[in-house]
Design a protein around this motif. Structure first.
Motif, PDB file in Angstrom:
ATOM      1  N   GLU A  15       2.493   0.849   7.080  1.00  0.00           N
ATOM      2  CA  GLU A  15       3.165  -0.440   6.943  1.00  0.00           C
ATOM      3  C   GLU A  15       4.101  -0.360   5.747  1.00  0.00           C
ATOM      4  O   GLU A  15       3.739   0.185   4.721  1.00  0.00           O
ATOM      5  CB  GLU A  15       2.118  -1.524   6.712  1.00  0.00           C
ATOM      6  N   TYR A  19     -12.142  -6.427   6.093  1.00  0.00           N
ATOM      7  CA  TYR A  19     -10.875  -6.187   5.390  1.00  0.00           C
ATOM      8  C   TYR A  19      -9.850  -7.262   5.713  1.00  0.00           C
ATOM      9  O   TYR A  19      -9.589  -7.561   6.882  1.00  0.00           O
ATOM     10  CB  TYR A  19     -10.297  -4.816   5.738  1.00  0.00           C
ATOM     11  N   SER A  59       0.805  -1.223   0.000  1.00  0.00           N
ATOM     12  CA  SER A  59       0.000   0.000   0.000  1.00  0.00           C
ATOM     13  C   SER A  59       0.842   1.279   0.000  1.00  0.00           C
ATOM     14  O   SER A  59       0.392   2.315  -0.479  1.00  0.00           O
ATOM     15  CB  SER A  59      -0.966  -0.002   1.184  1.00  0.00           C
TER      16      SER A  59
HETATM   17  N1  CTP Z   1       0.613 -10.347  -1.012  1.00  0.00           N
HETATM   18  C1  CTP Z   1       0.580 -11.560  -1.647  1.00  0.00           C
HETATM   19  N2  CTP Z   1       0.097 -12.646  -0.986  1.00  0.00           N
HETATM   20  C2  CTP Z   1      -0.352 -12.528   0.280  1.00  0.00           C
HETATM   21  C3  CTP Z   1      -0.325 -11.300   0.942  1.00  0.00           C
HETATM   22  C4  CTP Z   1       0.165 -10.229   0.256  1.00  0.00           C
HETATM   23  O1  CTP Z   1       0.961 -11.674  -2.782  1.00  0.00           O
HETATM   24  N3  CTP Z   1      -0.815 -13.608   0.909  1.00  0.00           N
HETATM   25  C5  CTP Z   1       1.155  -9.210  -1.717  1.00  0.00           C
HETATM   26  C6  CTP Z   1       0.054  -8.374  -2.349  1.00  0.00           C
HETATM   27  O2  CTP Z   1       0.267  -8.299  -3.744  1.00  0.00           O
HETATM   28  C7  CTP Z   1       0.180  -7.023  -1.719  1.00  0.00           C
HETATM   29  C8  CTP Z   1       1.502  -7.027  -0.976  1.00  0.00           C
HETATM   30  O3  CTP Z   1       1.887  -8.394  -0.849  1.00  0.00           O
HETATM   31  O4  CTP Z   1       0.202  -6.002  -2.684  1.00  0.00           O
HETATM   32  C9  CTP Z   1       1.351  -6.442   0.364  1.00  0.00           C
HETATM   33  O5  CTP Z   1       0.327  -7.118   1.047  1.00  0.00           O
HETATM   34  P1  CTP Z   1      -0.569  -6.425   2.152  1.00  0.00           P
HETATM   35  O6  CTP Z   1       0.291  -5.653   3.067  1.00  0.00           O
HETATM   36  O7  CTP Z   1      -1.448  -7.484   2.724  1.00  0.00           O
HETATM   37  O8  CTP Z   1      -1.527  -5.461   1.295  1.00  0.00           O
HETATM   38  P2  CTP Z   1      -1.374  -3.921   0.980  1.00  0.00           P
HETATM   39  O9  CTP Z   1      -1.793  -3.720  -0.425  1.00  0.00           O
HETATM   40  O10 CTP Z   1      -0.039  -3.439   1.356  1.00  0.00           O
HETATM   41  O11 CTP Z   1      -2.493  -3.245   1.891  1.00  0.00           O
HETATM   42  P3  CTP Z   1      -2.411  -2.799   3.444  1.00  0.00           P
HETATM   43  O12 CTP Z   1      -1.040  -3.052   3.939  1.00  0.00           O
HETATM   44  O13 CTP Z   1      -2.807  -1.381   3.455  1.00  0.00           O
HETATM   45  O14 CTP Z   1      -3.429  -3.660   4.122  1.00  0.00           O
END
Ligand code: CTP
Ligand code: MG
Length: 469
Positions: A69, A175, A57
């Motif tokens: 994060e 979420y 993100s």
């Molecule tokens: N990701 C993935 N498989 C997962 C978890 C995450 O491939 N099981 C990848 C996703 O493509 C995501 C990145 O790791 O873009 C970061 O994951 P996450 O932090 O969960 O999502 P964010 O988009 O960063 O959203 P936020 O931190 O705001 O919740």
């Protein structure tokens, strides 16, 4: 409609002012991530790690204020073996996090990564392979492509719309793609806004969704074809980065349905309350007459959350099956854990069943008719019959287990609950809480557990809570 839209817009701009990071926060976070990348760049051998990048993100400008994060990806050359990749990442990342005064956590289920908390900010250091689309070697190799896709499709304003959607989903517990939640990931939120332009337009559409919801974000393949590829998914959101993947595979029917009703509620009466944590539920005046039973057990060893929650949920539905098999009407159940103990609560039609029950046999013309008679005639637990009534055989039978608590104890003792083998030892010492009074006594000082119980008694999801005030 226009006036309503005006109300909604006012609500959204107020919320946005709260959840959008300030330019100063943004600068600080970016500086911080650059520092981490610099340190990692020095520590990883260039012959094995091709590139180190900020993903997630932060790279997509969709994080929420207060939920900062930093997701950093070390992109390995495909020639590096997986074991080497894992070992190197754990070593290097732990060192870098420690050198910045952070606390390292290692709790991964499938794909290795290192999580650290540095000055209150979560940092995830994740290894992946640098490969061409389609040549995926691990589950996270698509991530740099996801980031690139979102950055090219999502304008600055649209990124704020994603923030609104994420806050909306957060407040209602929808979420996150982790097993505990079974909801909407950051990437799914981003795709939904890319496809619908704005939060309000998405909500307007979602209010009329009917599962299975099929959305082809790749805009290249027919819906019917895509549906065949993912036969049992309640929500299909074709990943534009990989048309063979359902980006919404984690979304459960439960969470999808909640999103639909939530959208209807917001459209009908837009309010900031939909973006805020609901007030604590209050203990009802007379909860004593309700038929609620519980199971409480301690966890003796730590596991990654996805592993633990997979086990908790399968154990929970194992007990549900056992209760039903004994004749109890199960209305609903929920699970709670603070990762050191687990509580399962069930609301039943009644806590105890009559001494006798009617056992329905086959129709007399069936081949099994005689064996039904032989099985039940003269048997110790047959109170009446077997006899014919109309064209069918019946017997009145005595119940061995009459209370829900006994049914739960028996299911535990006999290992009838279809639990992952991993949880069996801990379940062997589970406490069966026979009624609500016992449950409330047992909770004692544990505030989180108490909150779970009060919420369970009320049975109101967060997004309906504020309507009942
Ligand atoms: N990701 C993935 N498989 C997962 C978890 C995450 O491939 N099981 C990848 C996703 O493509 C995501 C990145 O790791 O873009 C970061 O994951 P996450 O932090 O969960 O999502 P964010 O988009 O960063 O959203 P936020 O931190 O705001 O919740
Ligand atoms: Mg993230």
């Amino acid at each position: 409609l226009c006036a309503e839209n005006g109300v909604a817009q006012r609500v959204l701009s107020k919320v946005l002012a709260e959840i959008r990071p300030t330019p100063r926060d943004e600068q600080a976070l970016k500086g911080f991530s650059e520092r981490i990348i610099e340190l990692l760049g020095k520590a990883f051998p260039k012959s094995e790690v091709d590139q180190i990048s900020v993903e997630g993100s932060l790279a997509k400008r969709t994080w929420l204020r207060g939920r900062e994060e930093v997701d950093v990806f070390a992109q390995f050359l495909p020639s590096v073996p997986k074991e080497r990749m894992a070992k190197l990442t754990v070593g290097v990342a732990s060192e870098v996090i420690s050198s910045l005064g952070g606390v390292v956590k290692l709790r991964y289920a499938e794909h290795p990564y290192v999580e650290g908390i540095i000055n209150g900010v979560r940092v995830n250091i994740v290894p992946c392979y640098r490969v061409e689309p389609g040549g995926w070697l691990t589950a996270v190799d698509r991530t740099p492509y996801h980031t690139r896709y979102v950055r090219s499709e999502l304008s600055e304003e649209a990124a704020d719309q994603v923030r609104l959607l994420k806050a909306f989903l957060h407040a209602s517990g929808l979420y996150g793609a982790e097993i505990r939640v079974g909801g909407f990931s950051g990437y799914v939120s981003e795709l939904l806004i890319i496809l619908h332009d704005s939060f309000l337009k998405l909500i307007h559409e979602a209010a009329n969704w009917r599962p299975p919801v099929v959305i082809d974000a790749s805009k290249s393949v027919l819906d019917e074809k895509q549906r065949e590829k993912f036969p049992s998914a309640p929500m299909i959101l074709v990943d534009p980065v990989d048309v063979d993947r359902n980006a919404a595979a984690a979304v459960s029917l439960q969470k999808l349905s909640e999103f639909i009703i939530l959208s209807k509620l917001f459209e009908a009466r837009p309010s900031e309350a939909f973006f805020r944590a609901p007030p604590d539920a209050k203990m009802p005046q007379e909860p004593g007459m309700r038929s609620i039973v519980g199971i409480l057990f301690g966890l003796r060893k730590a596991r990654p959350p996805d592993v633990l929650w997979g086990e908790i949920l399968s154990t929970g539905s194992g007990y549900e099956t056992a209760l039903r098999r004994h004749g109890f009407g199960v209305w609903r159940w929920e699970a709670w854990s603070d990762e050191s103990k687990v509580m399962l609560l069930y609301e039943l039609e009644s806590l105890s069943l009559p001494q006798f029950y009617l056992h329905q046999g086959p129709e007399v013309h069936r081949p099994q008719a005689l064996s039904f008679i032989h099985k039940h005639v003269g048997s110790r637990d047959t109170a009446a019959g077997p006899y014919v009534r109309g064209e069918r055989l019946y017997a009145v039978k005595k119940r061995h287990v009459r209370t829900a608590a006994d049914a739960l104890s028996q299911a535990t003792a006999r290992g009838e609950v279809a639990v992952a083998a991993d949880l069996k030892d801990e379940l062997a010492t589970a406490e069966i809480l026979q009624d609500l009074e016992t449950i409330l006594q047992r909770v004692g000082e544990d505030r989180e557990m108490h909150r779970f119980i009060v919420n369970f008694i009320g049975g109101l999801p967060p997004y309906i809570t504020h309507l009942s005030e």
